[in-house]
Enzyme design. Structure first.
Site, PDB file in Angstrom:
ATOM      1  CE  LYS A   1      -0.304  -0.365   5.046  1.00 48.37           C
ATOM      2  NZ  LYS A   1      -1.146  -0.837   6.179  1.00 48.37           N
TER       3      LYS A   1
ATOM      4  CE1 TYR B   1      12.934  31.710   4.846  1.00 51.99           C
ATOM      5  CE2 TYR B   1      13.074  29.315   4.662  1.00 51.99           C
ATOM      6  CZ  TYR B   1      12.796  30.551   4.100  1.00 51.99           C
ATOM      7  OH  TYR B   1      12.401  30.621   2.801  1.00 51.99           O
TER       8      TYR B   1
HETATM    9  C1  LIG Z   1      -0.401  -1.826   6.882  1.00 48.36           C
HETATM   10  C2  LIG Z   1      -1.023  -3.120   7.261  1.00 48.36           C
HETATM   11  C3  LIG Z   1      -0.242  -4.293   7.300  1.00 48.36           C
HETATM   12  C4  LIG Z   1       1.261  -4.275   7.200  1.00 48.36           C
HETATM   13  O1  LIG Z   1       1.754  -3.836   8.442  1.00 48.36           O
HETATM   14  P1  LIG Z   1       3.318  -3.684   8.754  1.00 48.36           P
HETATM   15  O2  LIG Z   1       3.344  -3.249  10.159  1.00 48.36           O
HETATM   16  O3  LIG Z   1       3.823  -2.635   7.819  1.00 48.36           O
HETATM   17  O4  LIG Z   1       3.949  -4.996   8.517  1.00 48.36           O
HETATM   18  C5  LIG Z   1      -0.902  -5.501   7.493  1.00 48.36           C
HETATM   19  N1  LIG Z   1      -2.244  -5.539   7.688  1.00 48.36           N
HETATM   20  C6  LIG Z   1      -3.014  -4.422   7.706  1.00 48.36           C
HETATM   21  C7  LIG Z   1      -4.469  -4.543   7.938  1.00 48.36           C
HETATM   22  C8  LIG Z   1      -2.425  -3.174   7.494  1.00 48.36           C
HETATM   23  O5  LIG Z   1      -3.177  -2.070   7.523  1.00 48.36           O
END
Ligand SMILES: *Cc1c(COP(=O)(O)O)cnc(C)c1O
Length: 345
Positions: free
Chosen positions: A33, A242
């Site tokens: 993702k 800045y």
């Molecule tokens: C993002 C996510 C993962 C992966 O989690 P990590 O901590 O990056 O390994 C797995 N399951 C769900 C439902 C997630 O939202």
């Protein structure tokens, strides 16, 4: 060329996947993702498919469409946000597997695409996504009689092995799913490390693949170097950046490098952060601005052409700690301005 240089080591990525896979006796999937945690979903997923990943997870259907175009037909692509209104064509045309989170999503899915595969996400205590125990009890029989591929839940505290929430969610997941014949999944990266009780039929690691905590033995995957645009000499009492936030206490050489908070190098990194020249560290001075960071290179024996932000001496988690955040946020903030190079894979 003055953009920063983001290098992604696809061999290290595959090595991390194999290492996480070797910790379990079950199928190891991959979460890609948010554009593969900022590193490029298509490139990352192709390298992981080559390493053996058969099932990928994304957050939203739109990411699933892009991933299907990158990977072709031979892998399963699951969508955590489920079957939202407006998703039906994408789910059907790109053969995505939505993880239904509510009775409404499940109804929408079974009415719109009765034969089409789907999964179910259950809430075991995180109170973010998924059916609660009563809702699941009312629809489980119907759902499990259809083309249900996966029943999953997500751990809220898996990065803290001793947290009582882990066991509580494990017990709740058993209570909700024991006796079903559909594959089950509870573990992301942290859950893999909690041990075999948490592994069920498949795991869903994300951050560990990309070199982040809580997978402490991960190999670094992202390397970031920023070119030096200018080096100037300051006299005692002159200020930098800045707000005149830094004042030279000795005659100083200040390098201005290309990269700033618009590139995911948060403004909170202004104080106490080092960049690296080879194995020698040099302190950031003054405030991180939108496109530029100023660094005190007085102690370097030679004038650098570039300085490293992420590399063997500074992991994403070390940098994250300096910005009071987590590695996930550093990775997914990296931004689109860098020149990207992919090695291996
Ligand atoms: C993002 C996510 C993962 C992966 O989690 P990590 O901590 O990056 O390994 C797995 N399951 C769900 C439902 C997630 O939202």
């Amino acid at each position: 060329m003055s953009t920063g240089f983001l290098s992604v080591d696809l061999d290290a990525l595959a090595t991390n996947w194999r290492a996480l896979d070797a910790m379990t006796d079950v199928e190891t999937c991959a979460v890609v993702k948010a554009d593969g945690y900022g590193l490029g979903a298509g490139k990352v997923a192709r390298a992981l498919a080559k390493a053996g990943v058969k099932r990928f997870f994304v957050a939203v259907a739109e990411e699933g469409v892009e991933l299907r175009q990158a990977l072709g037909p031979n892998v399963e692509i699951c969508v955590f946000s489920g079957h939202m209104r407006g998703d039906t064509d994408m789910i059907a045309d790109m053969v995505l597997t939505p993880m239904c989170n509510t009775v409404g999503q499940l109804t929408r899915h079974l009415e719109a695409l009765p034969e089409h595969p789907f999964g179910v996400q259950l809430d075991t205590g995180m109170n973010r996504l998924g059916l609660e125990i009563g809702e699941w009890a009312s629809v489980a029989e119907i759902a499990l009689a259809q083309n249900c591929r996966l029943v999953m839940s997500h751990l809220a505290c898996a990065d803290e092995p001793d947290h009582p929430m882990n066991r509580q969610q494990l017990e709740q997941f058993h209570l909700m799913t024991d006796g079903i014949s559909v594959p089950r999944s509870l573990a992301a990266t942290g859950g893999i490390l909690l041990g075999p009780e948490y592994h069920f039929d498949l795991t869903r690691p994300g951050v560990g693949l990309y070199g982040g905590m809580p997978f402490a033995d991960a190999q670094p995957v992202a390397y970031l170097d920023l070119p030096v645009i200018q080096i100037r000499e300051l006299e005692v009492g002159e200020t930098v950046g800045y707000g005149n936030a830094w004042t030279a206490k000795r005659p100083s050489k200040i390098a201005t490098v290309s990269g700033g908070y618009a590139d995911g190098l948060h403004r909170a990194l202004s104080a106490g952060v080092n960049l690296w020249h080879g194995s020698q560290s040099v302190p950031v001075v003054g405030r991180v601005s939108m496109d530029l960071i100023t660094v005190d290179v007085t102690d370097l024996p030679e004038l650098p052409g570039s300085l490293s932000v992420l590399g063997p001496d500074q992991t994403v988690d070390a940098l994250a700690a300096k910005a009071d955040t987590i590695g996930y946020e550093i990775l997914t903030s990296l931004g689109s301005r860098y020149a990207r190079r992919y090695a291996g894979g």
